[in-house]
Enzyme design. Structure first.
Site, PDB file in Angstrom:
ATOM      1  CE  LYS A 251      -0.333  11.632   6.951  1.00 42.73           C
ATOM      2  NZ  LYS A 251       0.275  10.269   7.538  1.00 42.73           N
TER       3      LYS A 251
HETATM    4  N1  PXG Z   1      -0.630   3.987   7.960  1.00 40.80           N
HETATM    5  C1  PXG Z   1       0.161   5.891   9.134  1.00 40.80           C
HETATM    6  C2  PXG Z   1      -0.532   5.222  10.164  1.00 40.80           C
HETATM    7  C3  PXG Z   1       0.893   6.081   8.111  1.00 40.80           C
HETATM    8  O1  PXG Z   1       0.964   7.645   9.168  1.00 40.80           O
HETATM    9  C4  PXG Z   1       0.598   5.035   6.212  1.00 40.80           C
HETATM   10  C5  PXG Z   1      -0.124   4.101   6.488  1.00 40.80           C
HETATM   11  C6  PXG Z   1      -0.225   5.234   4.454  1.00 40.80           C
HETATM   12  O2  PXG Z   1      -0.904   5.971   4.541  1.00 40.80           O
HETATM   13  P1  PXG Z   1      -0.662   6.998   2.198  1.00 40.80           P
HETATM   14  O3  PXG Z   1      -1.881   7.746   2.493  1.00 40.80           O
HETATM   15  O4  PXG Z   1       0.930   7.578   3.087  1.00 40.80           O
HETATM   16  O5  PXG Z   1       0.267   5.246   1.477  1.00 40.80           O
HETATM   17  C7  PXG Z   1       0.709   5.861   7.147  1.00 40.80           C
HETATM   18  C8  PXG Z   1       1.512   7.579   6.394  1.00 40.80           C
HETATM   19  C9  PXG Z   1       7.331   8.079   7.031  1.00 40.80           C
HETATM   20  C10 PXG Z   1       6.067   8.821   7.424  1.00 40.80           C
HETATM   21  O6  PXG Z   1       8.164   9.011   6.589  1.00 40.80           O
HETATM   22  C11 PXG Z   1       4.222   8.068   6.752  1.00 40.80           C
HETATM   23  C12 PXG Z   1       3.276   8.590   7.242  1.00 40.80           C
HETATM   24  C13 PXG Z   1       3.427   9.040   8.168  1.00 40.80           C
HETATM   25  C14 PXG Z   1       4.696   9.916   8.888  1.00 40.80           C
HETATM   26  C15 PXG Z   1       5.715  10.040   8.523  1.00 40.80           C
HETATM   27  O7  PXG Z   1       7.240   7.171   6.234  1.00 40.80           O
HETATM   28  N2  PXG Z   1       2.071   8.068   7.037  1.00 40.80           N
END
Ligand code: PXG
Length: 288
Positions: free
Chosen positions: A149
């Site tokens: 990430k």
């Molecule tokens: N895939 C990607 C590429 C992500 O960045 C998720 C899946 C979901 O992961 P989690 O652990 O949150 O269930 C993410 C989550 C937003 C935002 O504002 C979300 C993410 C990164 C930046 C912004 O929605 N990550």
């Protein structure tokens, strides 16, 4: 608003970083997005573990221990008197020179921002979302593993621009072989003949913490859960489809590339999982 910056709580206007910070110059850094619900930080240890794993792969040292970082998150929430919040933890390589050599950056930058969450409008959860597949492929893991990430989100931003240009809110990203990977900031699930299906991490996707939580909830509800390679055809012919992510939680999807999914309205399994998830966010988590 108070921001945690390198060990201090500072006012928003004073929360600034150097123009030589490699987080800015090269996207050299990692981050997490976390939620707090009613004075409980949801899945905090899992988010901290994932941040440390992303940093470890980049040989970037997080300047706090895992437990000190958890305490710093809670300290920032309390300083801002927030009981429901979106939390952004960012660790950058820190200031260096104009070259990309990370060895020139001696001090990583640690930022914790806590703010109110901006949600999708209620009608998206009630009526479901239309999404499309986009031309930009998900990064291949051999080049930049989506499991990291990192502060390099251009791959996802390009896909988001294509979704917006197509008049929808989210994009389905395929991997280089054309298999379904994930959306720009959410993982993707389908329900087919009563089973919950989602692509496996080796396809090239971020193993979302909401994704793991939803799979656990489904197993507890005695639903079959499988990680399987999915094609667009599988999505078009699914009974239900939904997205998962920390910010969005669980979003029903009712159209993919113009095809209605199932009955074209949010499905029963999606609603059941949304209820279970909602309950969990109110009973689980690190209290403060
Ligand atoms: N895939 C990607 C590429 C992500 O960045 C998720 C899946 C979901 O992961 P989690 O652990 O949150 O269930 C993410 C989550 C937003 C935002 O504002 C979300 C993410 C990164 C930046 C912004 O929605 N990550």
């Amino acid at each position: 608003m108070k921001i945690y910056l390198n060990g201090k709580l500072v006012d928003r206007a004073r929360a600034t970083v150097s123009v030589f910070d490699h987080g800015l110059l090269y996207g050299d850094g990692v981050f997490e997005g976390i939620r707090a619900y009613r004075r409980r930080v949801f899945k905090l240890p899992a988010h901290v573990d994932r941040l440390f794993e992303s940093a470890h792969t980049l040989m970037l040292k997080v300047p706090l221990t895992k437990s000190a970082l958890q305490r710093a998150v809670i300290q920032t929430l309390k300083a801002n008197r927030l009981s429901d919040a979106y939390i952004r933890v960012v660790v950058t390589r820190g200031p260096g020179d104009l070259g990309l050599d990370p060895r020139k950056c001696s001090t990583p930058t640690l930022i914790i921002i806590t703010d109110r969450i901006v949600l999708y409008p209620e009608r998206i959860y009630r009526d479901g979302m239309a999404i499309v597949t986009v031309p930009t492929q998900r990064n291949i893991p051999e080049a930049l593993n989506p499991q990291i990430k990192s502060l390099n989100y251009l791959n996802n931003i390009l896909a988001k621009i294509e979704a917006t240009n197509a008049g929808v809110e989210e994009a389905i990203m395929l991997n280089a072989q054309g298999y379904v990977a994930e959306c720009t900031g959410d993982n993707l699930f389908i329900v087919t003949r009563g089973a919950l299906l989602t692509p496996p991490p080796y396809i090239g996707l971020l193993r979302g913490i909401t994704r793991d939580t939803v799979m656990d909830l489904a197993r507890a509800l005695r639903m079959p859960v499988r990680e399987v390679v999915l094609t667009r055809h599988d999505l078009f012919n699914a009974d239900e489809c939904f997205l998962t992510g920390t910010a969005a939680e669980i979003v029903p999807v009712v159209r993919v590339d113009g095809r209605p999914i199932g009955a074209g309205v949010p499905g029963r399994a999606t609603a059941t999982l949304r209820d279970a998830f909602h309950r969990l966010t109110r009973t689980d988590g690190v209290r403060y």
